[in-house]
Write a protein that holds these residues in place. Structure first.
Motif, PDB file in Angstrom:
ATOM      1  N   GLY A  71     -49.441 -45.279-106.149  1.00 20.98           N
ATOM      2  CA  GLY A  71     -50.889 -45.089-106.135  1.00 20.98           C
ATOM      3  C   GLY A  71     -51.555 -46.088-105.204  1.00 20.98           C
ATOM      4  O   GLY A  71     -51.057 -47.199-105.001  1.00 20.98           O
ATOM      5  N   VAL A  72     -52.704 -45.684-104.644  1.00 22.39           N
ATOM      6  CA  VAL A  72     -53.403 -46.523-103.676  1.00 22.39           C
ATOM      7  C   VAL A  72     -54.608 -47.200-104.334  1.00 22.39           C
ATOM      8  O   VAL A  72     -55.309 -46.584-105.146  1.00 22.39           O
ATOM      9  CB  VAL A  72     -53.870 -45.659-102.486  1.00 22.39           C
ATOM     10  N   GLY A  73     -54.814 -48.472-103.971  1.00 22.81           N
ATOM     11  CA  GLY A  73     -55.945 -49.217-104.518  1.00 22.81           C
ATOM     12  C   GLY A  73     -56.460 -50.221-103.506  1.00 22.81           C
ATOM     13  O   GLY A  73     -56.158 -50.116-102.315  1.00 22.81           O
ATOM     14  N   PRO A  74     -57.234 -51.210-103.980  1.00 17.35           N
ATOM     15  CA  PRO A  74     -57.797 -52.227-103.086  1.00 17.35           C
ATOM     16  C   PRO A  74     -56.707 -52.897-102.248  1.00 17.35           C
ATOM     17  O   PRO A  74     -55.576 -53.040-102.709  1.00 17.35           O
ATOM     18  CB  PRO A  74     -58.435 -53.235-104.057  1.00 17.35           C
ATOM     19  N   TRP A  75     -57.079 -53.339-101.037  1.00 17.32           N
ATOM     20  CA  TRP A  75     -56.060 -53.809-100.107  1.00 17.32           C
ATOM     21  C   TRP A  75     -55.318 -55.046-100.607  1.00 17.32           C
ATOM     22  O   TRP A  75     -54.123 -55.207-100.343  1.00 17.32           O
ATOM     23  CB  TRP A  75     -56.643 -54.035 -98.706  1.00 17.32           C
ATOM     24  N   ASP A  76     -55.997 -55.929-101.365  1.00 14.43           N
ATOM     25  CA  ASP A  76     -55.264 -57.110-101.860  1.00 14.43           C
ATOM     26  C   ASP A  76     -54.146 -56.695-102.818  1.00 14.43           C
ATOM     27  O   ASP A  76     -53.076 -57.297-102.843  1.00 14.43           O
ATOM     28  CB  ASP A  76     -56.231 -58.118-102.523  1.00 14.43           C
ATOM     29  N   VAL A  77     -54.366 -55.607-103.570  1.00 15.95           N
ATOM     30  CA  VAL A  77     -53.313 -55.093-104.457  1.00 15.95           C
ATOM     31  C   VAL A  77     -52.181 -54.501-103.614  1.00 15.95           C
ATOM     32  O   VAL A  77     -50.985 -54.709-103.900  1.00 15.95           O
ATOM     33  CB  VAL A  77     -53.888 -54.032-105.425  1.00 15.95           C
ATOM     34  N   MET A  78     -52.546 -53.795-102.550  1.00 15.76           N
ATOM     35  CA  MET A  78     -51.540 -53.185-101.684  1.00 15.76           C
ATOM     36  C   MET A  78     -50.692 -54.258-100.986  1.00 15.76           C
ATOM     37  O   MET A  78     -49.494 -54.095-100.799  1.00 15.76           O
ATOM     38  CB  MET A  78     -52.213 -52.280-100.633  1.00 15.76           C
ATOM     39  N   LEU A  79     -51.341 -55.371-100.640  1.00 12.80           N
ATOM     40  CA  LEU A  79     -50.594 -56.464 -99.996  1.00 12.80           C
ATOM     41  C   LEU A  79     -49.571 -57.070-100.951  1.00 12.80           C
ATOM     42  O   LEU A  79     -48.444 -57.384-100.556  1.00 12.80           O
ATOM     43  CB  LEU A  79     -51.563 -57.552 -99.502  1.00 12.80           C
ATOM     44  N   ARG A  80     -49.965 -57.201-102.210  1.00 13.23           N
ATOM     45  CA  ARG A  80     -49.007 -57.748-103.203  1.00 13.23           C
ATOM     46  C   ARG A  80     -47.848 -56.776-103.403  1.00 13.23           C
ATOM     47  O   ARG A  80     -46.698 -57.189-103.545  1.00 13.23           O
ATOM     48  CB  ARG A  80     -49.727 -58.040-104.517  1.00 13.23           C
ATOM     49  N   LEU A  81     -48.168 -55.482-103.377  1.00 18.04           N
ATOM     50  CA  LEU A  81     -47.114 -54.468-103.461  1.00 18.04           C
ATOM     51  C   LEU A  81     -46.167 -54.584-102.268  1.00 18.04           C
ATOM     52  O   LEU A  81     -44.934 -54.578-102.421  1.00 18.04           O
ATOM     53  CB  LEU A  81     -47.763 -53.065-103.494  1.00 18.04           C
ATOM     54  N   LEU A  82     -46.733 -54.705-101.071  1.00 23.68           N
ATOM     55  CA  LEU A  82     -45.907 -54.772 -99.862  1.00 23.68           C
ATOM     56  C   LEU A  82     -45.043 -56.039 -99.849  1.00 23.68           C
ATOM     57  O   LEU A  82     -43.871 -55.991 -99.470  1.00 23.68           O
ATOM     58  CB  LEU A  82     -46.793 -54.702 -98.609  1.00 23.68           C
TER      59      LEU A  82
END
Ligand SMILES: *Cc1c(COP(=O)(O)O)cnc(C)c1O
Length: 361
Positions: free
Chosen positions: A342-353
């Motif tokens: 799932g996609v969310g705010p970019w800071d969350v996406m960075l932690r995922l990456l």
């Protein structure tokens, strides 16, 4: 006789739906709104809580009015809305209304995992027809299944890919039974199919407040279709299925203001932007996410299980899928396995990456 022997065969045969719901600081496993719910919805519950000792409205009449306005069909003749405890309830009630025991429910495969489950529970036979290599519905084969209900999901869960207008219209025109178009991700999609309900009496479009609206915890969904169709689904559904809190918050979310519908639309646009950014990052790491029209990505990879469990060790929950149809080239190349994120705010996406970079080593 044991208790199990006393149960209906359909129920005994079914495992409990229990996906991996480990408690992770980052949960991108269920495609809900990672920005939360609109300020208007939160205020409605805080400032105008409903009377808890009273029943809610029988069939959510005020909410149905607002929904018709939201989908732009408030002046359309003979079009109605049925609400439910999540769109799951609307889908299940539709099967209860139209799925005679032993009749078929046809769907492009893979699709929303609850569909074959609800079909079986309602005594129907689920018939999956693999998506084409281009992730479109095989419209002719779906129609040939002669199903009592044909279910189409666009954008489709779990692939995130949209169906083509040609395929959806072919099914709507030629299927003999009811056609359900599940648009749970409509707010993120470049193309929607709500217009078909005006042309086809047998088409029901199902939507939910659980995704773009950020109200998954309240469980509200709805179906739009001909008055004749929705009133039968409503009879099968029964009264009082949308609770008073849910109705209040859903109504507030549909107001035309900056902190209700404006908020929902802005977050949906942001989700699309973050999705394309995440997709580029994943491609740079050698993954091939499928072209998404929703707020999540489907990434075919034979390493889905191991990556998901390593991500979980790092506090990130994603959905790993296996057993996806091998008939589809992009999936068979990866052994029928994929990750759904799932996609969310970019800071969350960075932690995922970051967690993914570690998990890949
Ligand atoms: C999430 C989802 C739903 C379920 O919505 P609820 O309103 O929460 O029951 C329905 N269909 C699809 C395709 C979904 O992804």
């Amino acid at each position: 006789m044991s208790i199990a022997d006393l149960a209906r065969d359909e129920v005994r045969a079914l495992p409990l739906y229990a996906p991996d719901l480990a408690d992770c600081p980052i949960d991108v496993s269920d495609n809900t709104n990672l920005w939360g719910a609109s300020p208007a919805a939160q205020r409605a519950l805080a400032e105008r809580p409903p009377a808890l000792a009273r029943y809610p409205s029988l069939y959510s009449a005020p909410l149905r009015e607002s929904i018709l306005r939201y989908v732009g069909l408030d002046s359309a003749a003979g079009i109605g809305v049925v609400t439910g405890c999540g769109s799951d309830d609307v889908l299940d009630s539709t099967m209860r209304a139209f799925g005679r025991t032993g009749s078929r429910l046809a769907f492009p495969s893979p699709t929303f995992s609850m569909i074959p489950v609800f079909a079986r529970l309602n005594g129907m036979e689920p018939v999956g027809v693999p998506l084409t290599d281009a992730f479109d519905a095989d419209a002719e084969r779906l129609v040939e299944a002669g199903a009592a209900i044909t279910y189409l999901c666009t954008p489709n869960n779990p692939t995130a890919t949209p169906l083509s207008r040609a395929a959806v219209e072919y099914v709507a025109e030629h299927a003999r039974g009811i056609v359900v178009i599940d648009e749970a991700y409509a707010e993120f999609a470049p193309e929607i199919f709500i217009d078909l309900v005006e042309r086809h009496e047998r088409v029901l479009v199902a939507r939910t407040f659980s995704k773009a609206f950020g109200l998954a915890g309240l469980r509200v969904g709805f179906g739009v279709g001909s008055q004749a169709l929705v009133s039968l689904v409503e009879r099968a559904r029964g009264p009082y299925k949308v609770n008073a809190m849910a109705e209040q918050a859903a109504l507030a979310s549909l107001e035309e203001s900056e902190d209700s519908l404006g908020w929902v639309r802005a977050r949906a646009a942001l989700a699309v932007e973050m999705r394309d950014r995440l997709s580029a990052e994943l491609r740079a790491r050698g993954f091939k996410p499928l072209p998404s029209a929703a707020n999540f990505l489907c990434i075919p990879t034979s390493r889905a299980q191991v990556l998901a469990s390593r991500l979980r060790e790092r506090g990130v929950l994603v959905r790993a899928m296996s057993g996806l149809p091998r008939e589809i080239a992009a999936l068979s190349a990866e052994g029928g396995m994929a990750l759904r994120i799932g996609v969310g705010p970019w800071d969350v996406m960075l932690r995922l990456l970051n967690a993914l970079d570690e998990a890949m080593q």
